[in-house]
Design a protein around this motif. Structure first.
Motif, mmCIF file in Angstrom:
data_model
loop_
_atom_site.group_PDB
_atom_site.id
_atom_site.type_symbol
_atom_site.label_atom_id
_atom_site.label_comp_id
_atom_site.label_asym_id
_atom_site.label_seq_id
_atom_site.Cartn_x
_atom_site.Cartn_y
_atom_site.Cartn_z
ATOM 1 N N ILE A 1 1.003 -1.332 0.009
ATOM 2 C CA ILE A 1 0.059 0.087 -0.074
ATOM 3 C C ILE A 1 0.807 1.194 0.003
ATOM 4 O O ILE A 1 1.914 1.290 0.769
ATOM 5 C CB ILE A 1 -0.922 -0.184 1.471
ATOM 6 C CG1 ILE A 1 -1.637 -1.073 1.187
ATOM 7 C CG2 ILE A 1 -1.731 1.383 1.421
ATOM 8 C CD1 ILE A 1 -2.831 -1.237 2.386
ATOM 9 N N LEU A 2 0.535 2.374 -0.987
ATOM 10 C CA LEU A 2 1.181 3.721 -0.973
ATOM 11 C C LEU A 2 0.278 4.430 -0.471
ATOM 12 O O LEU A 2 -0.849 4.623 -0.907
ATOM 13 C CB LEU A 2 1.755 3.647 -1.934
ATOM 14 C CG LEU A 2 2.442 5.312 -2.220
ATOM 15 C CD1 LEU A 2 3.891 4.820 -1.701
ATOM 16 C CD2 LEU A 2 2.768 5.529 -3.863
ATOM 17 N N ARG A 3 0.360 5.261 0.509
ATOM 18 C CA ARG A 3 -0.481 6.156 1.343
ATOM 19 C C ARG A 3 -0.252 7.728 0.687
ATOM 20 O O ARG A 3 0.870 8.022 0.549
ATOM 21 C CB ARG A 3 -0.447 6.333 2.909
ATOM 22 C CG ARG A 3 -0.675 4.901 3.164
ATOM 23 C CD ARG A 3 -0.313 4.858 4.791
ATOM 24 N NE ARG A 3 1.266 4.989 4.965
ATOM 25 C CZ ARG A 3 1.810 5.500 6.154
ATOM 26 N NH1 ARG A 3 1.246 5.529 7.389
ATOM 27 N NH2 ARG A 3 3.112 5.818 6.244
ATOM 28 N N VAL A 4 -1.252 8.201 0.135
ATOM 29 C CA VAL A 4 -0.931 9.743 -0.756
ATOM 30 C C VAL A 4 -1.817 10.594 0.179
ATOM 31 O O VAL A 4 -3.068 10.273 0.356
ATOM 32 C CB VAL A 4 -1.362 9.715 -2.147
ATOM 33 C CG1 VAL A 4 -1.275 10.971 -2.768
ATOM 34 C CG2 VAL A 4 -0.694 8.566 -2.724
ATOM 35 N N GLN B 1 -3.708 4.545 -1.348
ATOM 36 C CA GLN B 1 -4.760 5.041 -0.361
ATOM 37 C C GLN B 1 -4.910 6.629 -0.476
ATOM 38 O O GLN B 1 -3.604 7.195 -0.396
ATOM 39 C CB GLN B 1 -4.540 4.553 1.058
ATOM 40 C CG GLN B 1 -4.951 3.024 1.203
ATOM 41 C CD GLN B 1 -4.651 2.666 2.589
ATOM 42 O OE1 GLN B 1 -4.044 3.420 3.509
ATOM 43 N NE2 GLN B 1 -5.010 1.578 3.247
ATOM 44 N N HIS B 2 -5.813 7.004 -0.667
ATOM 45 C CA HIS B 2 -6.109 8.731 -0.828
ATOM 46 C C HIS B 2 -6.644 9.009 0.599
ATOM 47 O O HIS B 2 -7.330 8.744 0.932
ATOM 48 C CB HIS B 2 -6.729 9.342 -1.945
ATOM 49 C CG HIS B 2 -6.277 9.072 -3.171
ATOM 50 N ND1 HIS B 2 -7.001 9.312 -4.426
ATOM 51 C CD2 HIS B 2 -4.967 8.820 -3.599
ATOM 52 C CE1 HIS B 2 -6.215 9.400 -5.498
ATOM 53 N NE2 HIS B 2 -5.062 8.988 -4.944
ATOM 54 N N GLU B 3 -5.904 10.100 0.845
ATOM 55 C CA GLU B 3 -6.527 11.045 2.236
ATOM 56 C C GLU B 3 -6.665 12.476 1.518
ATOM 57 O O GLU B 3 -5.527 13.073 1.434
ATOM 58 C CB GLU B 3 -5.439 10.882 3.347
ATOM 59 C CG GLU B 3 -6.000 11.739 4.460
ATOM 60 C CD GLU B 3 -4.964 11.846 5.529
ATOM 61 O OE1 GLU B 3 -5.556 11.898 6.673
ATOM 62 O OE2 GLU B 3 -3.881 11.626 5.608
ATOM 63 N N SER B 4 -7.878 12.922 1.155
ATOM 64 C CA SER B 4 -8.083 14.140 0.492
ATOM 65 C C SER B 4 -8.529 15.098 1.502
ATOM 66 O O SER B 4 -9.539 14.979 2.473
ATOM 67 C CB SER B 4 -9.030 13.697 -0.305
ATOM 68 O OG SER B 4 -9.341 15.350 -1.097
ATOM 69 N N ASP C 1 2.613 15.511 10.657
ATOM 70 C CA ASP C 1 2.283 14.095 10.784
ATOM 71 C C ASP C 1 2.978 13.242 9.733
ATOM 72 O O ASP C 1 2.164 12.598 8.898
ATOM 73 C CB ASP C 1 0.822 14.141 11.019
ATOM 74 C CG ASP C 1 0.465 12.507 11.170
ATOM 75 O OD1 ASP C 1 1.203 11.615 11.783
ATOM 76 O OD2 ASP C 1 -0.750 12.084 10.486
ATOM 77 N N PRO C 2 4.107 13.486 9.549
ATOM 78 C CA PRO C 2 4.891 12.830 8.385
ATOM 79 C C PRO C 2 4.924 11.436 8.221
ATOM 80 O O PRO C 2 5.230 10.949 7.277
ATOM 81 C CB PRO C 2 6.370 13.467 8.416
ATOM 82 C CG PRO C 2 6.520 13.834 9.685
ATOM 83 C CD PRO C 2 5.264 14.060 10.337
ATOM 84 N N MET C 3 4.711 10.722 9.320
ATOM 85 C CA MET C 3 4.618 9.185 9.329
ATOM 86 C C MET C 3 3.454 8.390 9.009
ATOM 87 O O MET C 3 3.606 7.420 8.535
ATOM 88 C CB MET C 3 5.069 8.815 10.818
ATOM 89 C CG MET C 3 6.358 9.357 11.463
ATOM 90 S SD MET C 3 7.801 8.809 10.455
ATOM 91 C CE MET C 3 7.716 7.111 10.693
ATOM 92 N N ASN C 4 2.321 9.460 8.669
ATOM 93 C CA ASN C 4 1.400 8.689 8.201
ATOM 94 C C ASN C 4 1.058 8.967 6.826
ATOM 95 O O ASN C 4 -0.253 8.829 6.409
ATOM 96 C CB ASN C 4 -0.065 9.050 9.133
ATOM 97 C CG ASN C 4 0.108 8.508 10.445
ATOM 98 O OD1 ASN C 4 0.497 7.193 10.552
ATOM 99 N ND2 ASN C 4 0.193 9.264 11.643
ATOM 100 N N TYR C 5 1.821 9.363 5.993
ATOM 101 C CA TYR C 5 1.642 9.484 4.569
ATOM 102 C C TYR C 5 3.012 8.918 3.839
ATOM 103 O O TYR C 5 3.980 9.028 4.531
ATOM 104 C CB TYR C 5 1.166 10.606 4.189
ATOM 105 C CG TYR C 5 2.053 11.851 4.129
ATOM 106 C CD1 TYR C 5 3.149 12.297 3.326
ATOM 107 C CD2 TYR C 5 2.074 12.715 5.534
ATOM 108 C CE1 TYR C 5 3.970 13.196 3.479
ATOM 109 C CE2 TYR C 5 3.120 13.576 5.696
ATOM 110 C CZ TYR C 5 3.865 14.114 4.742
ATOM 111 O OH TYR C 5 4.866 15.133 4.894
ATOM 112 N N ASP C 6 2.907 8.219 2.710
ATOM 113 C CA ASP C 6 4.173 8.314 1.794
ATOM 114 C C ASP C 6 4.422 9.242 0.843
ATOM 115 O O ASP C 6 5.478 9.791 0.517
ATOM 116 C CB ASP C 6 3.958 6.807 1.301
ATOM 117 C CG ASP C 6 3.602 5.739 2.179
ATOM 118 O OD1 ASP C 6 4.349 5.798 3.315
ATOM 119 O OD2 ASP C 6 2.767 5.139 2.026
#
Length: 411
Positions: free
Chosen positions: A21-24, A48-51, A64-69
């Motif tokens: 999974i790549l988190r964006v 995974q998108h977090e818009s 919060d840099p650890m919770n996205y890639d």
């Protein structure tokens, strides 16, 4: 089945591989599900998108840099996130299409004769300098991969303002007395305040030594002007999301307002009377991109580079084009657009047939020509980029007070 046999069967079964999974993390400007699905199909891993809204996205990216890639936003949002050490440099040698990225991002203009514009032009914070700061001196690493971009202006009601002449419209229309009570601004301190500043300068109310980096006194003068106009009933309100701007047009509550390109396709019956402007003073521009989170290493970092490279292969750029945005390596997406689409969106041709948007609805009717013309014409007329000024915190507080008062007074 005996217990021992069942246990042996469990031991011999192949383990289920967990899908990568790549988190964006980003905004709805680029975090479109159609783009996500295409990327998943081409890359072979989940995305995974977090818009988020603009301000929340910038804040969470920094803190919060650890919770996205991958962080996808705009160059004018970058300084704060970079300052907090949330991102890592991108090696241009690992970007396959780096040499094909346009000069607008890499050097500041589409030609050496084009003025870069005030404010946060991408080149001014593209390259990672030897001391870790961001600047425009070319280096082998960059802060953000330039991707989607556009030039913005405002929408206006032709029933009030008439049709634009060959010289275009004026930002002054955004504060025009003819539209009193029917004006709306976008509520984003790094965007809306500059729409208002361009309008105030165009109509002769104010002048700025550097409109992309206002002083405290200049900010105070601008906000005092806006407050006076608010008290005089000039504004119907403000909007945060494009659908709110569209709703104001649908309800016939605005005669002029800040607008973004995709919204002009969503105006329904009002599409014939509410038009996109091409201001004679020049456009306000933005440039999006994608950055790497600091924690990425090894195979996860390889995935992230695969994703960055995929953005420049063409399919994503075609989706961006169909909602009025541009991609930084335009030729790479040409084969994904029909000749009619390319002609309208990039060459400034009259549409030879109806053109559809990403969702399949018709967004351009045969016979229409894009306001402002071809890509080169439009991006050659950038007056100002979306910007986080030196006095951004002061400007944002002043802007937020104005918006709060405006909201309280809006019926």
């Amino acid at each position: 089945m005996p217990a021992i046999t069942r246990n042996l069967h469990k031991l011999s079964s192949p383990p289920q591989l967990k899908r990568r999974i790549l988190r964006v993390r980003g905004t709805d400007v680029t975090l479109l599900d159609e783009v996500r699905q295409m990327a998943i199909a081409d890359l072979g891993f989940d995305i995974q998108h977090e818009s988020l809204d603009f301000l929340t996205c910038q804040h969470r990216a920094a803190m919060d840099p650890m919770n996205y890639d991958i962080y996808e936003q705009c160059f004018h949002n970058l300084d704060i996130v970079w300052y907090w050490g949330a991102l890592q440099p991108i090696e241009t040698r690992r970007i396959k299409q780096w040499d094909n990225i346009g000069d607008l991002a890499k050097t500041g203009g589409i030609s050496k004769y084009t003025w870069t514009g005030h404010g946060d032009a991408p080149v001014r914070k593209l390259y990672v300098q030897p001391d870790g700061t961001l600047g425009q001196q070319p280096m082998p690493t960059i802060s953000m991969l330039p991707t989607a971009h556009n030039v913005d202006s405002f929408g206006y009601d032709t029933r009030l303002f008439g049709a634009e002449g060959p010289e275009g419209s004026s930002w002054a229309w955004l504060l025009d007395r003819r539209a009193r009570g029917r004006i709306a601004l976008v509520d984003e301190p790094a965007i809306g305040i500059f729409d208002a500043a361009l309008a105030a300068e165009a109509n002769g109310d104010l002048t700025f030594q550097d409109i992309g980096n206002m002083t405290v006194d200049e900010i105070d003068s601008l906000m005092a002007l806006l407050e006076t106009l608010r008290q005089q009933g000039f504004f119907v309100g403000s909007w945060v999301s494009p659908d709110q701007a569209e709703a104001l047009v649908h309800a016939d509550r605005v005669s002029v307002q800040s607008m973004w390109s995709p919204s002009y396709a969503n105006l329904g019956p009002m599409k014939d009377v509410f038009r996109e402007s091409f201001p004679r003073e020049g456009y306000r521009a933005w440039h999006g991109g994608a950055s790497l989170a600091r924690h990425l290493t090894g195979s996860k970092l390889d995935m992230a580079y695969d994703y960055l490279n995929w953005w420049l292969t063409g399919p994503a750029g075609a989706v961006m084009a169909r909602q009025g945005h541009y991609m930084t390596n335009a030729e790479g997406l040409r084969e994904y657009l029909s000749p009619e689409e390319w002609g309208y969106w990039y060459d400034g041709d009259i549409a030879r047939c109806d053109l559809k948007g990403p969702d399949g609805r018709i967004v351009v009717r045969q016979g229409q020509r894009r306001p402002g013309g071809a890509y080169r014409e439009r991006v050659s007329r950038i007056a100002l980029w979306n910007t986080v000024m030196d006095e951004y915190n002061y400007a944002a507080r002043s802007w937020n007070r104005f918006i709060a008062a405006l909201g309280a007074a809006t019926p």
